[in-house]
Design a protein around this motif. Structure first.
Motif, PDB file in Angstrom:
ATOM      1  N   PHE A  71       0.816  -1.212   0.000  1.00 41.35           N
ATOM      2  CA  PHE A  71       0.000   0.000   0.000  1.00 41.35           C
ATOM      3  C   PHE A  71       0.858   1.274   0.000  1.00 41.35           C
ATOM      4  CE2 PHE A  71      -3.803  -2.369   1.767  1.00 41.35           C
ATOM      5  CZ  PHE A  71      -4.631  -2.071   0.693  1.00 41.35           C
ATOM      6  N   LEU A  72       2.102   1.149  -0.383  1.00 39.67           N
ATOM      7  CA  LEU A  72       3.025   2.281  -0.271  1.00 39.67           C
ATOM      8  C   LEU A  72       2.553   3.532  -1.011  1.00 39.67           C
ATOM      9  CD1 LEU A  72       6.659   0.841  -0.438  1.00 39.67           C
ATOM     10  CD2 LEU A  72       5.485   1.892   1.495  1.00 39.67           C
ATOM     11  N   ALA A  73       2.020   3.374  -2.202  1.00 43.01           N
ATOM     12  CA  ALA A  73       1.591   4.542  -2.983  1.00 43.01           C
ATOM     13  C   ALA A  73       0.491   5.311  -2.257  1.00 43.01           C
ATOM     14  CB  ALA A  73       1.116   4.115  -4.368  1.00 43.01           C
ATOM     15  N   VAL A  74      -0.425   4.581  -1.638  1.00 41.22           N
ATOM     16  CA  VAL A  74      -1.519   5.232  -0.897  1.00 41.22           C
ATOM     17  C   VAL A  74      -0.969   5.986   0.311  1.00 41.22           C
ATOM     18  CG1 VAL A  74      -3.691   4.864   0.339  1.00 41.22           C
ATOM     19  CG2 VAL A  74      -3.122   3.442  -1.643  1.00 41.22           C
ATOM     20  N   PHE A  75      -0.038   5.367   1.014  1.00 51.08           N
ATOM     21  CA  PHE A  75       0.576   6.036   2.164  1.00 51.08           C
ATOM     22  C   PHE A  75       1.331   7.289   1.721  1.00 51.08           C
ATOM     23  CE2 PHE A  75       1.032   1.494   3.983  1.00 51.08           C
ATOM     24  CZ  PHE A  75      -0.281   1.513   4.410  1.00 51.08           C
ATOM     25  N   VAL A  76       2.075   7.165   0.625  1.00 49.32           N
ATOM     26  CA  VAL A  76       2.902   8.277   0.149  1.00 49.32           C
ATOM     27  C   VAL A  76       2.051   9.469  -0.267  1.00 49.32           C
ATOM     28  CG1 VAL A  76       4.415   9.030  -1.741  1.00 49.32           C
ATOM     29  CG2 VAL A  76       4.923   6.927  -0.505  1.00 49.32           C
ATOM     30  N   VAL A  77       0.953   9.232  -1.004  1.00 49.72           N
ATOM     31  CA  VAL A  77       0.141  10.363  -1.470  1.00 49.72           C
ATOM     32  C   VAL A  77      -0.493  11.093  -0.281  1.00 49.72           C
ATOM     33  CG1 VAL A  77      -2.106   9.184  -1.799  1.00 49.72           C
ATOM     34  CG2 VAL A  77      -1.441  11.088  -3.299  1.00 49.72           C
ATOM     35  N   PHE A  78      -0.859  10.349   0.757  1.00 45.89           N
ATOM     36  CA  PHE A  78      -1.415  10.973   1.967  1.00 45.89           C
ATOM     37  C   PHE A  78      -0.346  11.793   2.689  1.00 45.89           C
ATOM     38  CE2 PHE A  78      -2.321  11.217   6.468  1.00 45.89           C
ATOM     39  CZ  PHE A  78      -3.681  11.513   6.521  1.00 45.89           C
ATOM     40  N   ILE A  79       0.819  11.167   2.945  1.00 42.78           N
ATOM     41  CA  ILE A  79       1.879  11.835   3.710  1.00 42.78           C
ATOM     42  C   ILE A  79       2.425  13.034   2.944  1.00 42.78           C
ATOM     43  CG2 ILE A  79       4.163  11.562   4.751  1.00 42.78           C
ATOM     44  CD1 ILE A  79       3.477   8.592   5.163  1.00 42.78           C
ATOM     45  N   MET A  80       2.588  12.897   1.615  1.00 45.18           N
ATOM     46  CA  MET A  80       3.112  13.993   0.803  1.00 45.18           C
ATOM     47  C   MET A  80       2.243  15.237   0.942  1.00 45.18           C
ATOM     48  SD  MET A  80       5.198  15.319  -1.388  1.00 45.18           S
ATOM     49  CE  MET A  80       4.929  17.043  -1.800  1.00 45.18           C
ATOM     50  N   THR A  81       0.942  15.065   0.833  1.00 46.10           N
ATOM     51  CA  THR A  81       0.017  16.205   0.941  1.00 46.10           C
ATOM     52  C   THR A  81       0.003  16.760   2.361  1.00 46.10           C
ATOM     53  OG1 THR A  81      -1.339  15.029  -0.691  1.00 46.10           O
ATOM     54  CG2 THR A  81      -2.304  16.973   0.345  1.00 46.10           C
ATOM     55  N   HIS A  82       0.017  15.874   3.319  1.00 47.44           N
ATOM     56  CA  HIS A  82       0.032  16.284   4.731  1.00 47.44           C
ATOM     57  C   HIS A  82       1.268  17.126   5.038  1.00 47.44           C
ATOM     58  CE1 HIS A  82       0.496  15.732   9.132  1.00 47.44           C
ATOM     59  NE2 HIS A  82      -0.827  15.657   9.136  1.00 47.44           N
ATOM     60  N   GLU A  83       2.427  16.655   4.577  1.00 46.67           N
ATOM     61  CA  GLU A  83       3.677  17.377   4.820  1.00 46.67           C
ATOM     62  C   GLU A  83       3.695  18.727   4.106  1.00 46.67           C
ATOM     63  OE1 GLU A  83       6.413  16.395   6.937  1.00 46.67           O
ATOM     64  OE2 GLU A  83       4.607  15.317   7.546  1.00 46.67           O
ATOM     65  N   ALA A  84       3.179  18.752   2.867  1.00 43.80           N
ATOM     66  CA  ALA A  84       3.153  20.004   2.105  1.00 43.80           C
ATOM     67  C   ALA A  84       2.280  21.051   2.791  1.00 43.80           C
ATOM     68  CB  ALA A  84       2.647  19.748   0.690  1.00 43.80           C
ATOM     69  N   MET A  85       1.147  20.625   3.320  1.00 45.33           N
ATOM     70  CA  MET A  85       0.268  21.575   4.012  1.00 45.33           C
ATOM     71  C   MET A  85       0.954  22.156   5.251  1.00 45.33           C
ATOM     72  SD  MET A  85      -2.559  21.952   2.284  1.00 45.33           S
ATOM     73  CE  MET A  85      -1.368  21.997   0.930  1.00 45.33           C
ATOM     74  N   ILE A  86       1.734  21.338   5.926  1.00 43.84           N
ATOM     75  CA  ILE A  86       2.465  21.818   7.112  1.00 43.84           C
ATOM     76  C   ILE A  86       3.583  22.770   6.695  1.00 43.84           C
ATOM     77  CG2 ILE A  86       3.958  21.132   9.026  1.00 43.84           C
ATOM     78  CD1 ILE A  86       2.329  18.545   9.217  1.00 43.84           C
ATOM     79  N   LYS A  87       4.375  22.364   5.707  1.00 42.62           N
ATOM     80  CA  LYS A  87       5.507  23.188   5.265  1.00 42.62           C
ATOM     81  C   LYS A  87       5.052  24.515   4.663  1.00 42.62           C
ATOM     82  CE  LYS A  87       8.236  19.577   6.011  1.00 42.62           C
ATOM     83  NZ  LYS A  87       9.089  19.471   7.207  1.00 42.62           N
ATOM     84  N   LEU A  88       3.852  24.510   4.042  1.00 38.02           N
ATOM     85  CA  LEU A  88       3.315  25.725   3.417  1.00 38.02           C
ATOM     86  C   LEU A  88       2.461  26.541   4.388  1.00 38.02           C
ATOM     87  CD1 LEU A  88       2.334  24.081   0.020  1.00 38.02           C
ATOM     88  CD2 LEU A  88       4.165  25.753   0.349  1.00 38.02           C
ATOM     89  N   HIS A  89       2.399  26.063   5.640  1.00 33.28           N
ATOM     90  CA  HIS A  89       1.662  26.765   6.715  1.00 33.28           C
ATOM     91  C   HIS A  89       0.162  26.821   6.452  1.00 33.28           C
ATOM     92  CE1 HIS A  89       5.630  27.814   8.144  1.00 33.28           C
ATOM     93  NE2 HIS A  89       5.903  28.416   7.004  1.00 33.28           N
ATOM     94  N   HIS A  90      -0.375  25.721   5.961  1.00 34.67           N
ATOM     95  CA  HIS A  90      -1.831  25.593   5.789  1.00 34.67           C
ATOM     96  C   HIS A  90      -2.317  24.436   6.660  1.00 34.67           C
ATOM     97  CE1 HIS A  90      -1.288  28.390   2.586  1.00 34.67           C
ATOM     98  NE2 HIS A  90      -0.823  27.514   1.717  1.00 34.67           N
ATOM     99  N   GLU A  91      -1.992  24.498   7.938  1.00 38.88           N
ATOM    100  CA  GLU A  91      -2.309  23.390   8.844  1.00 38.88           C
ATOM    101  C   GLU A  91      -3.810  23.076   8.900  1.00 38.88           C
ATOM    102  OE1 GLU A  91      -0.285  25.854   9.517  1.00 38.88           O
ATOM    103  OE2 GLU A  91       1.644  25.007  10.171  1.00 38.88           O
ATOM    104  N   GLN A  92      -4.646  24.084   8.599  1.00 36.32           N
ATOM    105  CA  GLN A  92      -6.088  23.863   8.654  1.00 36.32           C
ATOM    106  C   GLN A  92      -6.564  22.873   7.597  1.00 36.32           C
ATOM    107  OE1 GLN A  92      -4.561  26.487   7.452  1.00 36.32           O
ATOM    108  NE2 GLN A  92      -5.742  27.634   5.924  1.00 36.32           N
ATOM    109  N   TYR A  93      -5.723  22.623   6.587  1.00 36.04           N
ATOM    110  CA  TYR A  93      -6.111  21.729   5.500  1.00 36.04           C
ATOM    111  C   TYR A  93      -5.383  20.386   5.529  1.00 36.04           C
ATOM    112  CZ  TYR A  93      -8.291  25.787   3.237  1.00 36.04           C
ATOM    113  OH  TYR A  93      -9.077  26.867   2.947  1.00 36.04           O
ATOM    114  N   GLN A  94      -4.494  20.187   6.491  1.00 32.59           N
ATOM    115  CA  GLN A  94      -3.590  19.045   6.394  1.00 32.59           C
ATOM    116  C   GLN A  94      -4.306  17.692   6.355  1.00 32.59           C
ATOM    117  OE1 GLN A  94      -1.253  20.154   9.822  1.00 32.59           O
ATOM    118  NE2 GLN A  94      -2.087  18.498  11.069  1.00 32.59           N
TER     119      GLN A  94
END
Length: 410
Positions: A71-94
Motif C-alpha cells: 500500500f506504499l503509494a496510498v501512504f505516500v500520497v497521503f503523507i506527501m500532501t500532509h507534509e506540504a500543508m504543514i511546510k506551506l503553513h496551511h495546517e487547517q487543510y492538512q
C-alpha cells in the motif's frame, strides 16, 4: 585546495541548504522519511521469509507485507500532501487535503466497478506507484495552496466559523476531484501510465553503470559538507523501491532479477556502505590504532556504530565533514564501491538482490551474503575492504600527522 574548500563551505553549502529547505523539496524529502516505517515493516517480513524458506513450520506473515509494502503509494500520497500543508503553513487543510489526495489518486488510477465490486490494479497502489503518488500529492497540495492564498471568507462575521470551515474545504476538494474527473473520466487519460512513462528514462538510467555511480556519489558529496544524505531519498527511494518490486515480480514469475540500483544493493548488503556511506569502516579501523590520542579515542567511540553501518559519529567526529584530507578519499570510495558492485552483479559474479530487506543496519559481511543469497559476497566484501583501505591510507596518514602535532601543542 584552500580556495576550493572556502568556496564549498561559504558559498556552495549554504546555497544547497537553502535549496533543500524549499517547502516543496522539503515535503518530498520528509515524505520519504515518514513512509520508511512501512517500508521497514515490509522488509522485516521479507527478512523473516528468508528463515521461513528453511523452516517451513513458521507461520506465513506475508499478509503484513501486502498491507504495508503493498500500500506504499496510498501512504505516500497521503503523507506527501500532509507534509506540504504543514511546510506551506496551511495546517487547517492538512487532514482534508490528504484525504482528498487519496481520492484523487484512486481517480487518476482509473479503477473499475464490476458488479458492484471496486477494482484497481494491485500494482498501482503498491511500490511501483510511489513516483505517481508524489506527483498527485504535489498536484493536490498546489490546489489547496492557491485556494488558501485567496483568503476566502476570512474575517467573515456573518457566518459561523464551522460553516466557513466547511465551505473552505468543500471548494478545494471539489476543484481537485473535478479536475481529476475531467482528465481521467471525461478525456480518458491514464495519468498513472503517463507519469510512469515520463520517469522511465530516469529509472532505466539509474540501472546503468554511470547512473548507479551518480546515485551513490552525489549524496556523499553533499554528506561530506554536512548536508544529510536523507534529502536525496526523495529521488532515490522511488527508483529503488520500483526496482526491487520489479526484481521480486520477475523471480515470482520464474525469471531473474535485472535491476541493480536498489536499496538492497546500495545499503543493506553493506558493500557500498561498508561502515556507512563512503566506505568508512576501514578508516575507523585505522583510527583504532592511531598514534594520535584524538583519532584513537574517536575510533573507539565510533567503531560500534560503524559495524552497524552508521557513520554519522565518524563523519562529524573525526571529522570527515569539511576536512579536505578526508573528503577526497570518501568521494573516491563512492565511485570505487558502486563500480565494483555494479560490475560484479552485471557480469554474473554476484547475485542481484531479489528480496526487499531495507534494514540497513545489519552488520556485514553477514548482510552481504544474506541479501545477495550468494557466498561470493564474502570475497567481494574483502576486496572492497582492501580497496577502501588503500584509498583511505595515504590521506589518513597525512591527517594523523597533523593531529599528532595538534596533540603535542595541547
Amino acid at each position: 585546495m584552500n580556495g576550493l574548500m572556502e568556496w564549498l563551505s561559504n558559498v556552495f553549502a549554504p546555497k544547497a541548504r537553502k535549496v533543500f529547505a524549499n517547502p516543496w523539496i522539503d515535503s518530498v524529502a520528509s515524505t520519504m522519511k515518514k513512509v520508511l516505517p512501512f517500508i521497514l515493516a515490509g522488509s522485516l517480513i521479507f527478512f523473516y521469509n528468508v528463515f521461513r524458506s528453511y523452516l517451513s513450520f513458521l507461520p506465513n506473515l506475508s499478509v503484513i507485507a501486502n498491507y504495508t509494502f503493498g500500500f506504499l503509494a496510498v501512504f505516500v500520497v497521503f503523507i506527501m500532501t500532509h507534509e506540504a500543508m504543514i511546510k506551506l503553513h496551511h495546517e487547517q487543510y492538512q487532514i482534508n487535503a490528504s484525504l482528498t489526495a487519496i481520492a484523487a489518486y484512486f481517480l487518476f488510477c482509473k479503477p473499475q466497478v464490476v458488479d458492484g465490486v471496486f477494482q484497481i490494479a494491485n500494482g498501482r497502489i503498491g511500490a511501483a506507484g510511489i513516483m505517481f503518488a508524489l506527483v498527485v500529492g504535489i498536484y493536490v497540495s498546489l490546489v489547496f495552496h492557491f485556494y488558501a492564498k485567496l483568503h476566502v471568507l476570512e474575517n467573515n462575521v456573518t457566518l459561523p466559523d464551522f460553516v466557513s470551515e466547511w465551505i473552505n474545504n468543500i471548494i478545494p476538494i471539489t476543484i481537485t476531484l473535478g479536475i481529476a474527473m475531467v482528465l481521467s473520466d471525461v478525456l480518458g487519460l491514464d495519468f498513472y501510465q503517463l507519469i510512469l512513462n515520463l520517469f522511465m528514462p530516469l529509472q532505466q538510467g539509474a540501472q546503468t553503470l554511470p547512473g548507479f555511480i551518480l546515485l551513490c556519489f552525489v549524496p556523499v558529496i553533499f554528506y561530506s559538507m554536512g548536508i544529510s544524505s536523507w534529502v536525496f531519498n526523495a529521488v532515490t527511494t522511488p527508483i529503488f523501491i520500483a526496482a526491487i518490486a520489479e526484481n521480486i515480480a520477475a523471480v515470482a514469475g520464474g525469471g531473474v532479477p535485472v535491476n541493480i540500483a536498489t536499496s538492497e544493493a546500495v545499503f543493506t548488503a553493506a558493500l557500498i556502505t561498508m561502515g556507512g556511506r563512503g566506505g568508512t569502516l576501514p578508516l575507523n579501523v585505522l583510527m583504532l590504532k592511531s598514534k594520535s590520542k584524538k583519532l584513537r579515542t574517536m575510533g573507539k567511540i565510533c567503531i560500534g556504530p560503524s559495524l552497524f553501518n552508521i557513520n554519522e559519529p565518524l563523519m562529524f567526529g573525526a571529522p570527515v565533514v569539511f576536512n579536505p584530507l578526508l573528503m577526497l578519499p570518501i568521494w573516491i570510495n563512492s565511485i570505487i564501491g558502486p563500480a565494483v558492485v555494479w560490475l560484479t552483479m552485471h557480469f554474473g559474479l554476484l547475485n542481484i538482490p531479489s528480496k526487499m530487506i531495507q534494514v540497513g543496519q545489519i552488520p556485514a559481511p553477514f548482510s552481504s551474503v544474506m541479501i545477495t543469497e550468494d557466498w561470493r559476497a564474502l570475497p567481494v566484501y574483502v576486496v572492497l575492504f582492501i580497496l577502501y583501505l588503500v584509498t583511505w591510507y595515504p590521506f589518513y596518514k597525512v591527517y594523523e600527522k597533523q593531529c599528532i602535532e595538534e596533540d603535542g601543542v595541547q
